[in-house]
Design an enzyme around this catalytic site. Structure first.
Site, PDB file in Angstrom:
ATOM      1  N   THR A  77      -4.094 -15.472  12.434  1.00  0.00           N
ATOM      2  CA  THR A  77      -5.294 -15.190  13.233  1.00  0.00           C
ATOM      3  C   THR A  77      -5.667 -13.724  13.018  1.00  0.00           C
ATOM      4  OG1 THR A  77      -4.030 -14.603  15.217  1.00  0.00           O
ATOM      5  CG2 THR A  77      -4.618 -16.925  14.965  1.00  0.00           C
ATOM      6  N   ASP A 201      -7.129   0.174   9.063  1.00  0.00           N
ATOM      7  CA  ASP A 201      -6.403  -0.880   8.351  1.00  0.00           C
ATOM      8  C   ASP A 201      -5.227  -0.301   7.555  1.00  0.00           C
ATOM      9  OD1 ASP A 201      -6.209  -3.683   7.128  1.00  0.00           O
ATOM     10  OD2 ASP A 201      -6.500  -2.430   5.352  1.00  0.00           O
ATOM     11  N   LYS A 205      -0.912  -0.698   8.205  1.00  0.00           N
ATOM     12  CA  LYS A 205       0.071  -1.011   7.170  1.00  0.00           C
ATOM     13  C   LYS A 205       1.132   0.086   7.092  1.00  0.00           C
ATOM     14  CE  LYS A 205      -3.410  -3.690   4.762  1.00  0.00           C
ATOM     15  NZ  LYS A 205      -4.551  -3.612   3.829  1.00  0.00           N
ATOM     16  N   GLY A 299      -7.478 -10.538   0.001  1.00  0.00           N
ATOM     17  CA  GLY A 299      -8.022 -11.775  -0.553  1.00  0.00           C
ATOM     18  C   GLY A 299      -7.235 -12.971  -0.031  1.00  0.00           C
TER      19      GLY A 299
END
Lengths: 315, 177
Positions: A77, A201, A205, A299
């Site tokens: 999600t 983002d 990470k 991707g």
């Protein structure tokens, strides 16, 4: 393995599509509104077609997918910040039933890492999250293989959208707004590119890597990261860098317990200056020097392949 | 980077001379006779040290081997060598600043950077595509003492924050592979 896939976006959809190729069976599939559950394996093409056509995957309730028969919960999600819900709750439920969890959603391990680890310790299930850092690239499993104790720093380009924009600005001498619009046309940037261009983002990470590297069990969240974006990088700044044989890249750095993300000057032909949407991660190892891992950092099928690699590790 | 000892480098030697006729010439002789190339001499005549000596700063070029010989010869000749750091400025870093550089007084920004660190500005390129009234960018090369890069960057960060300029820092490690 029997999989329950939560999330029907690019990654969740690709996991459902590719699971059979890897010898797994999807027994439940849900988006935020609907679900399809079948202990013998759902009909993947049908569910994906229905999602495309009607915006729902089936007639069941999403909650049914979470409590269905499966060995591994694939949590794909959308990433949420702060309490990382509803992703965190899904992890909690699955571990409570002693099931394994594979995350593509960064929220639970970026914002509530210690709690996820505690829940895992009380469960027969294991939590893996390779897909959360660097898409298809095996970053976390390589860190795990080398042993986090023998890695002193991790740095890299971890956002393809920002890298595309910077490398294109640099190559064509175009300004930020122009290249962003172009990236949106090409589907490289989302309609709302905020998290990609403001560094969030890449920082998530970096935080996940910091959590994995932390030796004393210290926990990192987005709040611990020092984050700058690329929105105000000008064409003239890139030009000046270029005259000096350098370029600008959005670099995430994890060193000495600090997470830092920001545009940095790097030599034009350095490994840390990939072009286009390519990502790269550089591990600084104690006994083996620098190790570079590069590839596609985002991707659907790419990230799904990392999810399915994690599922394979659980077999 | 080459490890060759044959590479000619720039050095700064700080000497303290007794205030007597012929002292300066006596101090320069060992430099010339040991293969050093004199670049400049800064003779602070009016500035006397607590011990009554006159400080002199000499810039010269030599290979690292010859430079060692020069320092030895100076000391043998009884010249007081105060500072003969391998190289005073041994590390270089490049930064890019963007924003209203001209309106926020670029030369003031530069002197701020130089004053608050041991760094010195060795090169500056300015790009103002929209004219000086608008946002512009500057690439600045700084030379710092060995090990002082972090300190120099901290000072630059402070000046940039104060003047609301966008700073792009170099990746000081890892970018070279």
């Amino acid at each position: 393995m029997r999989l329950a896939v939560l999330g029907a976006g690019a990654v969740g959809g690709s996991v459902v599509e590719l699971a059979g190729d890897y010898g797994h069976t999807v027994t439940a599939f849900a988006d935020s509104q609907s679900a399809v559950v079948d202990a013998d394996g759902i009909e993947a093409d049908g569910a994906l077609e229905r999602k495309r056509r009607d915006g729902i995957v089936g007639d069941a309730d999403p909650e049914d997918a979470l409590t269905a028969n499966y060995d591994v919960l694939v949590e794909a999600t959308p990433t949420t910040l702060g309490d990382a819900q509803p992703g965190f709750g899904h992890v909690e439920t699955a571990l409570g039933m002693d099931r394994h969890v594979v995350l593509a959603n960064k929220g639970p391990v970026a914002e509530r890492f210690a709690e996820v680890r505690e829940l895992e310790a009380d469960s027969e299930g294991t939590v893996l999250f390779e897909a959360t850092v660097g898409g298809a690239m095996p970053v976390l499993s390589t860190i795990d293989d080398f042993d986090p104790e023998h890695i002193s720093a991790v740095r890299g380009v971890l956002n393809g959208t920002a890298n595309f924009i910077l490398s294109r600005m640099s190559a064509e001498g175009l300004d930020y707004e122009h290249v962003l619009a172009e990236a949106q046309d090409l589907g490289v940037a989302e309609a709302d590119p905020t998290f990609d261009v403001d560094g969030t983002d890449a920082a998530l990470k970096g935080v996940i890597v910091a959590n994995v590297l932390a030796e004393d069990g210290e926990e990192y969240t987005l709040e611990d990261a020092d984050v700058e974006g690329i929105q105000d990088i000008t064409g003239s700044a890139l030009e000046l860098a270029q005259e000096d044989g350098q370029t600008v890249r959005l670099i995430a750095e994890v060193t000495d317990g600090a997470v830092r993300v920001g545009p940095r000057l790097v030599p034009e032909h350095a490994a840390l200056a990939p072009t286009g949407t390519r990502n790269i991660v550089q591990l600084e190892t104690d006994h083996a020097g620098r190790l570079n891992i590069s590839g596609r950092g985002a991707g659907g099928p790419e990230t799904a392949s990392a999810v399915l690699a994690d599922v394979g590790r659980l077999e | 980077m080459s490890d060759s000892t044959e590479e000619v480098r720039a050095y700064t030697v700080r000497l303290e001379l007794v205030d007597e006729p012929g002292e300066l010439l006596r101090a320069l002789e060992p430099i010339a006779s040991n293969g050093g190339n004199l670049l400049s001499i800064f003779h602070e005549r009016g500035n006397v040290t607590p011990r009554g000596h006159i400080p002199v700063e000499v810039d010269l070029e030599a290979t690292p081997d010859r430079f060692e010989g020069i320092v030895d010869a100076l000391r043998e000749a009884g010249i007081n060598v105060i500072q003969a750091g391998a190289e005073r400025y041994s590390e270089a870093l490049t930064i890019v600043l963007s924003g209203h550089l001209v309106n926020t007084d670029l030369s003031d920004t530069l002197s701020h950077i130089q004053e608050s660190t041991s760094a010195t500005v060795t090169d500056l390129s300015l790009s103002a595509p929209e004219g000086t009234e608008d946002a512009s960018s500057a690439r600045i090369r700084l030379a710092t003492e060995e090990g002082a890069v972090e300190e120099a960057l901290a000072a630059v960060r402070e000046v940039a924050a104060e003047k609301d300029l966008r700073l792009i820092e170099p990746l000081t490690v890892g970018g070279d592979v």
